[in-house]
Design an enzyme around this catalytic site. Structure first.
Site, PDB file in Angstrom:
ATOM      1  N   ILE A 150      16.409   1.502  14.934  1.00  0.00           N
ATOM      2  CA  ILE A 150      15.315   0.526  14.884  1.00  0.00           C
ATOM      3  C   ILE A 150      14.804   0.238  16.283  1.00  0.00           C
ATOM      4  O   ILE A 150      15.581  -0.123  17.180  1.00  0.00           O
ATOM      5  CB  ILE A 150      15.796  -0.776  14.209  1.00  0.00           C
ATOM      6  CG1 ILE A 150      16.209  -0.486  12.762  1.00  0.00           C
ATOM      7  CG2 ILE A 150      14.697  -1.836  14.249  1.00  0.00           C
ATOM      8  CD1 ILE A 150      16.815  -1.665  12.029  1.00  0.00           C
ATOM      9  N   CYS A 151      13.499   0.392  16.475  1.00  0.00           N
ATOM     10  CA  CYS A 151      12.828   0.101  17.738  1.00  0.00           C
ATOM     11  C   CYS A 151      13.497   0.889  18.882  1.00  0.00           C
ATOM     12  O   CYS A 151      13.565   2.108  18.830  1.00  0.00           O
ATOM     13  CB  CYS A 151      12.821  -1.408  17.973  1.00  0.00           C
ATOM     14  SG  CYS A 151      11.749  -1.921  19.319  1.00  0.00           S
ATOM     15  N   GLN A 152      13.996   0.196  19.904  1.00  0.00           N
ATOM     16  CA  GLN A 152      14.678   0.901  20.987  1.00  0.00           C
ATOM     17  C   GLN A 152      15.897   1.654  20.442  1.00  0.00           C
ATOM     18  O   GLN A 152      16.225   2.746  20.915  1.00  0.00           O
ATOM     19  CB  GLN A 152      15.126  -0.110  22.047  1.00  0.00           C
ATOM     20  CG  GLN A 152      15.760   0.506  23.271  1.00  0.00           C
ATOM     21  CD  GLN A 152      16.393  -0.548  24.175  1.00  0.00           C
ATOM     22  OE1 GLN A 152      16.752  -1.634  23.721  1.00  0.00           O
ATOM     23  NE2 GLN A 152      16.503  -0.240  25.450  1.00  0.00           N
ATOM     24  N   GLY A 177      15.923   3.081  17.729  1.00  0.00           N
ATOM     25  CA  GLY A 177      15.356   4.313  17.176  1.00  0.00           C
ATOM     26  C   GLY A 177      15.216   5.377  18.254  1.00  0.00           C
ATOM     27  O   GLY A 177      15.511   6.561  18.023  1.00  0.00           O
TER      28      GLY A 177
END
Lengths: 356, 383
Positions: A148-150, A152
């Site tokens: 998720i996000c960073q 990811g």
């Protein structure tokens, strides 16, 4: 037609309502009490330094039907309980309802003793050992990795270097191209001397990160949001929901200095996740090494990771099985809004179950 | 101004174009309503002031805690505190003006004028000639806000105050409880005929530009550099604040234009909340254009870099003070942490090799020195 049409009695009525809500709101605010940091029962199965690996227990008591355990790798900049905020707003529960066996990495709160942790330490170190721990705990050879996000971006790096350990890769609101014109954060960071920043600050304070994020939409996030808050102050449940979110938004760990230095220089300044060249412990990240199925979930109104920053993943990875799910909402709404709950976990579950 | 005048006329709710009652009847209605409701108005305004005062106080406290603790950032903070207070101020103003039977067009116009005055004031403050006395105050304030050690060192004449005496009287940073005003008035240039020519003279900058001499030469240079870096940070911050003031001024103009000539098909704004929401939309639009411009991104980088250079030099001086008190310095602790991490990495690699030699197929999911059982995770704190 006049742009503004007001009457004195309307003005007074509006102010009266505002004041009434304020009065009731103070009472409701005081009644909020302690707010949970995650609601689903979980067990810590592995710890190392400040990192904790959790295994979630299905509240319905149902056993997972998907044979491959799912490991969630969240961003370092916020706390992972966003994925399990409230009973009816829990991505974790939504995934378990799809038959998935869910694990999650909590990176903890780094302090100055963690200042020299590098991206290599996080990705080839903590993340890799958490993958091993999940495999050992679940009796599996591979994991389904959800970044998720960073987290990811970290998951992309990890899969590029450890493809054999990842059966399927799911990314949510994950940037790949950091140089798109609508990426405000990416533009702001270009002229910053990151070496000077890290050398002076050591770790990067979470408060500083928050201040930066707020300044992406300062009038709305610093001012208007709290004017609008008055509208819901007379409703205890809405106040509780608001404060739960507020707690999460400002519950921001500091960033380990060396990891921040490389992430910002390599990704935000040099766009190496897309162009290639990120060096992790002597190994070079190449997204073409990712050959497993990839599902990329992004939010259409995301002001932190615009879709234009996420969609280039499709051409960057080496996988021939790449799919996207777009959600009409923002960076946070993708976990917590009712429509997101109805769309995102079922989409991920269906996609993974088809590839189990 | 033209836009403002047309805004007044176009927002008058007595206009027949909006399909409302004729102007005369409407005025009578207002007069009658005003007379009967005067007491009610007064009560509501007082009530609004009381309740909103609490909310405004909450706002200010919250934003004070949120904002950076550097004095150069105060105006930036004020800018957004103002943005939040605007709605509360607007409510009070509109309520009072309603009680005075003021036309809605005039209310809007006056409200916008108030905003414009604020932004113009902010612009003026940040474009005035550099004021070294304020710069000095800003720097010492930043110490005070940065921690008790710094506050003690510079304000109280406590144990750290002794340290500065090594500089002798020639350096403005030395001595106990340094008083910039007293120091400035005692300097020789005040006796020079035509001292008015020193009006924009920066005495601290003058001294900071002199190379250090004698036994404490290096220390003098270090403090001089600190002042120079602070002055640079302050200059960059002023440029930044001036840019943000321009955003506010442009937003007021855009809003006036909107009020004067609303786009066809746009529904009228029928509540204070809608007016405020529209105002925020306009501000965000103007800001988004500015914040993605080359001018802004370069300036943003310059402000951050200037602040970090200043903070870096503060760190150097803090280490120097800690060392004199036989305390471990940050650079020493950092060095130990670096060595520890390097050892851990080596240890992990060696363990893998040992496992391979022993014939263990899978590496154990445990780092060197990691606990054998899961423990309760550490809580936030000790940043």
């Amino acid at each position: 037609m006049s742009a503004i049409q007001l009457k004195p009695d309307q003005i007074i009525q509006e102010i009266t309502n505002f004041n009434r809500k304020l009065g009731e709101g103070m009472k409701n605010l005081r009644a909020v009490g302690d707010l949970p940091a995650g609601v689903t029962e979980k067990e810590a199965i592995y710890t190392e330094d400040k990192v904790t690996l959790y295994h979630y227990k299905n509240p319905n008591g149902k056993a997972a039907t998907n044979k491959t355990p799912m490991l969630i790798s969240y961003a370092l900049v916020n706390r992972p309980y966003m994925t399990d905020l409230q009973e009816n707003r829990s991505t974790v529960r939504g995934l378990m309802e799809q038959g998935l066996d869910v694990y999650l990495i909590d990176w903890g709160y780094p302090d100055r003793s963690d200042r020299f942790l590098t991206m290599d330490d996080y990705i080839n170190g903590y993340l890799d050992r958490c993958v091993d721990a999940v495999c050992e705990h679940a009796g599996s050879e591979q994991v389904n990795l959800l970044g998720i996000c960073q987290g990811g971006a970290f998951s992309l790096c990890y899969t590029s270097l450890h493809q054999d350990k990842v059966k399927n890769l799911v990314t949510m609101v994950t940037p790949v191209d950091f140089h798109t014109p609508d990426n405000m954060l990416g533009q702001w960071i270009r002229h910053i001397d990151v070496d000077l920043l890290v050398d002076s600050m050591g770790n990067i304070p979470g408060d500083l990160m928050n201040w930066t994020f707020l300044n992406l939409k300062p009038y709305r996030l610093i001012a208007q949001k709290y004017i609008d808050m008055v509208d819901i102050l007379d409703n205890p449940k809405s106040v509780c929901n608001f404060m739960t979110m507020e707690k999460w938004i400002f519950d921001s760990p500091d960033q380990a200095g060396e990891c921040y230095r490389q992430f910002v220089k390599d990704c935000y300044q040099d766009n190496k996740l897309l162009r290639g060249g990120i060096d992790l412990g002597g190994e070079i990240v190449d997204l073409k090494n990712i050959t497993c199925p990839v599902l990329n979930v992004y939010a259409l109104d995301d002001h932190l990771v615009p879709p234009s920053a996420s969609k280039p993943m499709g051409k960057a990875v080496g996988s021939t099985d790449y799919q996207e799910v777009s959600f009409k909402g923002g960076h946070i709404g993708i976990y917590v809004s009712g429509s997101a709950q109805a769309l995102v976990p079922p989409s991920i579950g269906k996609w993974l179950n088809e590839r189990d | 101004m033209a836009a403002t005048k047309s805004a007044q006329s176009s927002t008058d709710t007595t206009s027949n174009k909006s399909g409302e009652a004729p102007k005369e009847a409407n005025t009578q209605n207002w007069d009658s309503w005003f007379q009967n409701q005067r007491a009610f108005f007064d009560q509501q305004v007082k009530s609004a002031t009381d309740a909103q005062g609490q909310w405004a106080g909450f706002f200010q406290e919250w934003q004070k805690n949120l904002s950076p603790s550097l004095p150069g950032a105060n105006q930036y903070q004020q800018f957004f505190t103002q943005a939040g207070k605007q709605f509360l101020d607007m409510q009070q103003q509109f309520a009072q003006w309603s009680g005075q039977n003021k036309p809605v067009g005039d209310m809007t116009s006056d409200w916008l004028k108030g905003l414009q005055t604020f932004f113009l004031g902010m612009l003026q403050t940040n474009t005035q000639p550099y004021d070294p006395a304020n710069a000095w105050k800003g720097m010492t304030d930043s110490f005070a806000k940065g921690g008790n050690a710094w506050a003690s060192a510079f304000n109280s004449g406590g144990p750290f105050g002794q340290f500065g005496q090594g500089f002798g009287g020639g350096n403005p940073f030395g001595g106990q409880g340094f008083n910039p005003a007293a120091w400035t008035s005692a300097q020789p240039w005040n006796n020079v005929q035509g001292a008015g020519s020193f009006q924009n003279f920066d005495p601290f900058g003058f001294y900071a530009s002199l190379p250090g001499i004698g036994y404490t030469r290096e220390k003098q240079d270090a403090w001089n550099l600190l002042y120079k870096l602070y002055a640079e940070f302050e200059q960059q911050t002023r440029k930044y604040n001036a840019g943000m003031a321009q955003v506010g001024i442009e937003a007021v103009q855009k809003f006036q234009e909107y009020v004067a000539n609303p786009p066809e098909g746009d529904a009228p704004l029928t509540s204070l909340k809608e007016i405020y929401a529209k105002w925020v939309d306009v501000c965000e639009d103007v800001y988004a254009r500015y914040a993605t411009s080359d001018e802004y991104t370069k300036l943003y980088g310059e402000v951050v870099n200037a602040l970090m250079a200043f903070k870096g030099q503060l760190n150097t001086l803090t280490d120097d003070i800690a060392d004199q008190f036989n305390l471990p310095t940050r650079s020493e602790v950092d060095s130990l942490h670096q060595r520890l991490h390097a050892l851990r990495r080596d240890n992990i690699e060696l363990r893998k090799i040992v496992d391979e030699i022993r014939g263990v197929k899978k590496p154990k999911s445990k780092a060197a020195g990691a606990p054998s059982q899961a423990k309760k995770p550490a809580k936030k704190g000790g940043k």
